[in-house]
Scaffold this motif. Structure first.
Motif, short mmCIF file in Angstrom:
data_model
loop_
_atom_site.label_atom_id
_atom_site.label_comp_id
_atom_site.label_asym_id
_atom_site.label_seq_id
_atom_site.Cartn_x
_atom_site.Cartn_y
_atom_site.Cartn_z
N THR A 35 0.91 -1.40 0.06
CA THR A 35 -0.03 0.06 -0.09
C THR A 35 0.74 1.30 0.14
O THR A 35 0.54 2.23 -0.78
CB THR A 35 -0.98 0.03 1.07
OG1 THR A 35 -1.78 -1.14 1.04
CG2 THR A 35 -1.81 1.20 1.05
N ALA A 46 1.08 4.05 -3.17
CA ALA A 46 0.83 5.37 -2.70
C ALA A 46 1.89 6.11 -3.43
O ALA A 46 1.63 7.24 -3.85
CB ALA A 46 0.74 5.63 -1.14
N SER A 82 1.72 6.03 -7.05
CA SER A 82 0.49 6.83 -7.58
C SER A 82 0.84 8.47 -7.74
O SER A 82 0.13 9.34 -8.54
CB SER A 82 -0.73 6.56 -7.01
OG SER A 82 -0.79 6.96 -5.57
N SER A 136 -11.91 -4.66 0.09
CA SER A 136 -10.93 -3.79 0.71
C SER A 136 -10.03 -3.22 -0.45
O SER A 136 -9.65 -2.13 -0.44
CB SER A 136 -10.39 -4.39 2.16
OG SER A 136 -9.32 -3.66 2.53
N ALA A 194 -11.25 -1.09 -3.25
CA ALA A 194 -11.32 0.36 -2.72
C ALA A 194 -9.93 1.13 -2.35
O ALA A 194 -9.96 2.11 -3.02
CB ALA A 194 -12.09 0.34 -1.38
N SER A 195 -9.08 0.28 -1.74
CA SER A 195 -7.80 0.85 -1.82
C SER A 195 -7.23 1.22 -3.21
O SER A 195 -6.73 2.02 -3.41
CB SER A 195 -6.83 -0.07 -1.22
OG SER A 195 -7.33 -0.45 0.29
N SER A 246 -8.63 1.78 -6.05
CA SER A 246 -9.39 2.89 -6.87
C SER A 246 -8.75 4.06 -6.30
O SER A 246 -8.94 4.92 -7.22
CB SER A 246 -10.86 2.53 -6.62
OG SER A 246 -11.38 2.80 -5.59
N SER A 247 -8.59 4.36 -5.14
CA SER A 247 -8.10 5.35 -4.55
C SER A 247 -6.66 5.92 -5.03
O SER A 247 -6.60 7.08 -5.21
CB SER A 247 -7.97 5.43 -2.97
OG SER A 247 -6.90 4.68 -2.50
N PHE A 248 -6.19 5.11 -5.64
CA PHE A 248 -4.69 5.21 -6.07
C PHE A 248 -4.70 5.94 -7.47
O PHE A 248 -3.94 6.81 -8.07
CB PHE A 248 -3.86 4.27 -6.07
CG PHE A 248 -3.35 3.72 -4.66
CD1 PHE A 248 -2.78 4.66 -3.64
CD2 PHE A 248 -3.51 2.45 -4.39
CE1 PHE A 248 -2.70 4.49 -2.48
CE2 PHE A 248 -3.28 2.14 -2.88
CZ PHE A 248 -2.80 2.83 -1.82
N GLY A 249 -5.74 5.32 -8.24
CA GLY A 249 -5.78 5.95 -9.85
C GLY A 249 -4.95 5.30 -10.60
O GLY A 249 -4.37 6.08 -11.62
#
Length: 91
Positions: free
Chosen positions: A50, A54, A57, A81, A84-85, A87-90
């Motif tokens: 993760t 991050a 990204s 989970s 969701a994680s 998709s938040s990074f794009g």
């Protein structure tokens, strides 16, 4: 001042949540990642992958991708989970 990420400037003599050694390690990581070209992160959803996702990204969104293997052993909550994680990074 060096700039790490889109919204997280790091000033040489200023630190809010990271000490100087951590800042230097983050700068070194970003510099190393830039030398690699395209980056594929094996994304499990754990702390290590993760964090790396991050950083990628923020610093190399066009040159990064997440790879996650789905098996029957992964339950629905874990899969949700991860999704969701991710998709938040794009990336």
């Amino acid at each position: 001042m060096r700039h790490i990420g889109y919204d997280s400037p790091i000033r040489d003599n200023e630190s809010k949540s990271m000490n100087q050694k951590q800042q230097e390690k983050l700068v070194a990581l970003v510099e190393h990642l830039r030398t690699l070209g395209t980056i594929a992160v094996g994304f499990s959803g754990g702390v290590d992958s993760t964090f790396l996702a991050a950083v990628c990204s923020r610093e190399l969104p066009q040159a990064s991708m997440l790879i996650h293997l789905t098996t029957p052993l992964i339950g629905t909550p874990e899969q949700a989970s991860f999704e969701a994680s991710a998709s938040s990074f794009g990336i």
